[in-house]
Write a protein that holds these residues in place. Structure first.
Motif, PDB file in Angstrom:
ATOM      1  N   ASP A   1     -45.280  53.599 -10.964  1.00 43.93           N
ATOM      2  CA  ASP A   1     -46.332  53.967  -9.991  1.00 43.93           C
ATOM      3  C   ASP A   1     -45.979  53.443  -8.609  1.00 43.93           C
ATOM      4  OD1 ASP A   1     -47.806  55.035 -11.975  1.00 43.93           O
ATOM      5  OD2 ASP A   1     -49.199  53.348 -12.169  1.00 43.93           O
ATOM      6  N   GLN A   2     -45.630  52.166  -8.585  1.00 46.09           N
ATOM      7  CA  GLN A   2     -45.434  51.477  -7.314  1.00 46.09           C
ATOM      8  C   GLN A   2     -44.240  52.017  -6.544  1.00 46.09           C
ATOM      9  OE1 GLN A   2     -45.626  46.995  -7.393  1.00 46.09           O
ATOM     10  NE2 GLN A   2     -43.644  47.232  -6.401  1.00 46.09           N
ATOM     11  N   SER A   3     -43.182  52.372  -7.278  1.00 45.79           N
ATOM     12  CA  SER A   3     -41.986  52.838  -6.583  1.00 45.79           C
ATOM     13  C   SER A   3     -42.033  54.357  -6.369  1.00 45.79           C
ATOM     14  CB  SER A   3     -40.728  52.417  -7.347  1.00 45.79           C
ATOM     15  OG  SER A   3     -40.821  52.804  -8.692  1.00 45.79           O
ATOM     16  N   GLU A   4     -43.239  54.919  -6.592  1.00 44.93           N
ATOM     17  CA  GLU A   4     -43.459  56.347  -6.340  1.00 44.93           C
ATOM     18  C   GLU A   4     -42.413  57.223  -6.993  1.00 44.93           C
ATOM     19  OE1 GLU A   4     -44.174  57.124  -2.246  1.00 44.93           O
ATOM     20  OE2 GLU A   4     -45.677  55.536  -2.108  1.00 44.93           O
ATOM     21  N   GLN A   5     -42.112  56.851  -8.241  1.00 40.30           N
ATOM     22  CA  GLN A   5     -41.173  57.680  -8.987  1.00 40.30           C
ATOM     23  C   GLN A   5     -41.960  58.727  -9.765  1.00 40.30           C
ATOM     24  OE1 GLN A   5     -37.852  55.716 -10.791  1.00 40.30           O
ATOM     25  NE2 GLN A   5     -38.355  53.801  -9.760  1.00 40.30           N
ATOM     26  N   LEU A   6     -41.262  59.448 -10.623  1.00 44.84           N
ATOM     27  CA  LEU A   6     -41.916  60.493 -11.396  1.00 44.84           C
ATOM     28  C   LEU A   6     -42.983  59.868 -12.298  1.00 44.84           C
ATOM     29  CD1 LEU A   6     -38.533  62.122 -12.406  1.00 44.84           C
ATOM     30  CD2 LEU A   6     -40.137  62.979 -10.694  1.00 44.84           C
TER      31      LEU A   6
ATOM     32  N   LEU B   1     -45.775  44.588 -21.778  1.00 46.32           N
ATOM     33  CA  LEU B   1     -44.562  44.886 -21.014  1.00 46.32           C
ATOM     34  C   LEU B   1     -44.533  46.368 -20.629  1.00 46.32           C
ATOM     35  CD1 LEU B   1     -41.862  43.743 -19.998  1.00 46.32           C
ATOM     36  CD2 LEU B   1     -40.869  44.339 -22.209  1.00 46.32           C
ATOM     37  N   ALA B   2     -44.956  47.226 -21.565  1.00 49.51           N
ATOM     38  CA  ALA B   2     -44.977  48.668 -21.284  1.00 49.51           C
ATOM     39  C   ALA B   2     -45.878  48.949 -20.075  1.00 49.51           C
ATOM     40  CB  ALA B   2     -45.452  49.438 -22.508  1.00 49.51           C
ATOM     41  N   GLY B   3     -47.033  48.291 -20.039  1.00 48.37           N
ATOM     42  CA  GLY B   3     -47.968  48.488 -18.930  1.00 48.37           C
ATOM     43  C   GLY B   3     -47.368  48.055 -17.601  1.00 48.37           C
ATOM     44  N   CYS B   4     -46.662  46.927 -17.600  1.00 53.02           N
ATOM     45  CA  CYS B   4     -46.035  46.432 -16.365  1.00 53.02           C
ATOM     46  C   CYS B   4     -44.968  47.422 -15.881  1.00 53.02           C
ATOM     47  CB  CYS B   4     -45.387  45.071 -16.601  1.00 53.02           C
ATOM     48  SG  CYS B   4     -46.558  43.786 -17.052  1.00 53.02           S
ATOM     49  N   LEU B   5     -44.224  47.978 -16.828  1.00 50.58           N
ATOM     50  CA  LEU B   5     -43.177  48.934 -16.447  1.00 50.58           C
ATOM     51  C   LEU B   5     -43.787  50.209 -15.870  1.00 50.58           C
ATOM     52  CD1 LEU B   5     -40.847  48.324 -19.482  1.00 50.58           C
ATOM     53  CD2 LEU B   5     -40.267  47.913 -17.093  1.00 50.58           C
ATOM     54  N   GLU B   6     -44.943  50.608 -16.411  1.00 51.59           N
ATOM     55  CA  GLU B   6     -45.614  51.792 -15.860  1.00 51.59           C
ATOM     56  C   GLU B   6     -46.045  51.525 -14.414  1.00 51.59           C
ATOM     57  OE1 GLU B   6     -47.131  53.568 -20.138  1.00 51.59           O
ATOM     58  OE2 GLU B   6     -48.581  52.609 -18.824  1.00 51.59           O
TER      59      GLU B   6
ATOM     60  N   VAL C   1     -42.231  44.057  -9.700  1.00 46.77           N
ATOM     61  CA  VAL C   1     -43.678  44.205  -9.911  1.00 46.77           C
ATOM     62  C   VAL C   1     -44.224  42.926 -10.541  1.00 46.77           C
ATOM     63  CG1 VAL C   1     -43.956  46.709 -10.090  1.00 46.77           C
ATOM     64  CG2 VAL C   1     -43.190  45.443 -12.081  1.00 46.77           C
ATOM     65  N   PRO C   2     -45.490  42.595 -10.244  1.00 46.12           N
ATOM     66  CA  PRO C   2     -46.090  41.438 -10.906  1.00 46.12           C
ATOM     67  C   PRO C   2     -46.380  41.759 -12.368  1.00 46.12           C
ATOM     68  CG  PRO C   2     -47.704  42.521  -9.503  1.00 46.12           C
ATOM     69  CD  PRO C   2     -46.409  43.262  -9.316  1.00 46.12           C
ATOM     70  N   LEU C   3     -46.486  40.709 -13.180  1.00 47.60           N
ATOM     71  CA  LEU C   3     -46.806  40.918 -14.604  1.00 47.60           C
ATOM     72  C   LEU C   3     -48.316  40.994 -14.747  1.00 47.60           C
ATOM     73  CD1 LEU C   3     -44.362  38.398 -16.266  1.00 47.60           C
ATOM     74  CD2 LEU C   3     -44.237  40.872 -16.375  1.00 47.60           C
ATOM     75  N   ASP C   4     -48.912  42.062 -14.235  1.00 49.53           N
ATOM     76  CA  ASP C   4     -50.370  42.108 -14.202  1.00 49.53           C
ATOM     77  C   ASP C   4     -50.977  43.031 -15.254  1.00 49.53           C
ATOM     78  OD1 ASP C   4     -49.474  44.383 -13.109  1.00 49.53           O
ATOM     79  OD2 ASP C   4     -50.513  44.184 -11.190  1.00 49.53           O
ATOM     80  N   ALA C   5     -50.162  43.482 -16.195  1.00 52.08           N
ATOM     81  CA  ALA C   5     -50.710  44.275 -17.305  1.00 52.08           C
ATOM     82  C   ALA C   5     -50.575  43.444 -18.573  1.00 52.08           C
ATOM     83  CB  ALA C   5     -49.940  45.584 -17.431  1.00 52.08           C
TER      84      ALA C   5
END
Ligand SMILES: [Zn+2]
Length: 291
Positions: A146-151, A137-142, A130-134
């Protein structure tokens, strides 16, 4: 107090959580290299995040969280395995200056990317990027979740002096809202009120009570987390063998001995001409074994 991660869940609801608090692990990482303050915090947060992410997986192997870019902070990497052994390293570039302490996450890494790699002992590697667009770091991981359509997953991270902590909330599969359709937004809102000091310092019982005193929370057993590097002489030999005999002989001719220092733990491994000859024959000690 030892470092730990502890799971909890909300009774009769499809949401679970994890709390991680790290002190000795972060101290062990930071003692091995000199890092600017901002990098120390990021390493701490990333270590807490890697433990949280590893805890969401049922697997034997390693989870690697890595950021690479072209900014003042060139790389940051944390590895956590299923035994909850953590190692981490960062590489500060020559363009680092005092100003870098105040850059946004994306500028700090020069538009870098965050890669999450799951490397099971058996089976195929999986990597999500994922890009570092948050801003955090917590935001990027979220975004990664989202992106990998996980839980549906939320993450909170905090870093202090030689310490780091984090929380994760996740909706479990088979989410049935039942008569409490509001639970996921409500739990996120409650957790958004958590302060860094509370995450870092409060005993888990107290933290959960402070956040969720109107909810029914069940706390599971804690699991210990520690710093450990999985480097070994055998693994180092494998890397050397892959360079080829000619290359190794060149280094030997120049330096007399091949010295390798593990970047994660500063352990030194030394190989002389006899070691190299044995290695190339695949005969030295256990070095012939590939797995
Ligand atoms: Zn090592």
């Amino acid at each position: 107090m030892t470092d730990f991660i502890q799971r909890f869940h909300f009774s009769d609801s499809p949401v679970r959580g994890e709390v991680v608090q790290l002190a000795e692990t972060v101290t062990a990482v930071l003692n091995r290299h000199v890092y600017p303050e901002r990098v120390q915090s990021l390493l701490g947060e990333a270590a807490a995040a890697a433990v949280l992410l590893a805890s969401t997986l049922k697997f034997e192997g390693s989870l690697i969280l890595q950021v690479r870019g072209g900014g003042p902070l060139e790389t940051l990497m944390v590895e956590c395995n299923h035994r909850l052994e953590v190692r981490a390293i960062a590489q500060v570039g020559e363009s680092w200056s005092e100003q870098a302490e105040y850059l946004s996450l994306s500028a700090l890494f020069g538009n870098g990317q965050l890669a999450i790699t799951i490397d099971p002992e058996k089976g195929e590697r999986y990597q999500g990027i994922v890009p570092l667009d948050a801003p955090t770091l917590a935001g990027c991981l979220e975004h990664y979740f989202d992106q990998s359509e996980q839980l549906p997953t939320r993450i909170w991270l905090a870093a202090g002096d030689d310490a780091a902590a984090g929380m994760l909330l996740q909706v479990l599969p088979g989410h049935d809202e039942g008569d409490d359709a509001d639970i996921w937004p409500r739990l996120q809102q409650l957790t958004d009120t958590v302060k860094p000091d509370e995450l870092l310092d409060l005993p888990v019982n107290e933290l959960l009570y402070r956040l969720y005193n109107e909810e029914q929370v069940e706390l599971h057993e804690a699991n210990d987390v520690c710093f450990r590097c999985n480097c070994s002489r055998e693994r180092t030999e494998r890397v050397l063998v892959s360079l080829g005999e000619a290359e190794l002989n060149d280094i030997l001719a120049e330096q007399g001995v091949i010295d390798i220092t593990c970047q994660f733990c500063n352990q030194q491994y030394s190989f002389d001409a006899i070691d190299v000859a044995q290695m190339m024959r695949g005969g030295a000690g256990s070095s012939g074994r590939l797995h």
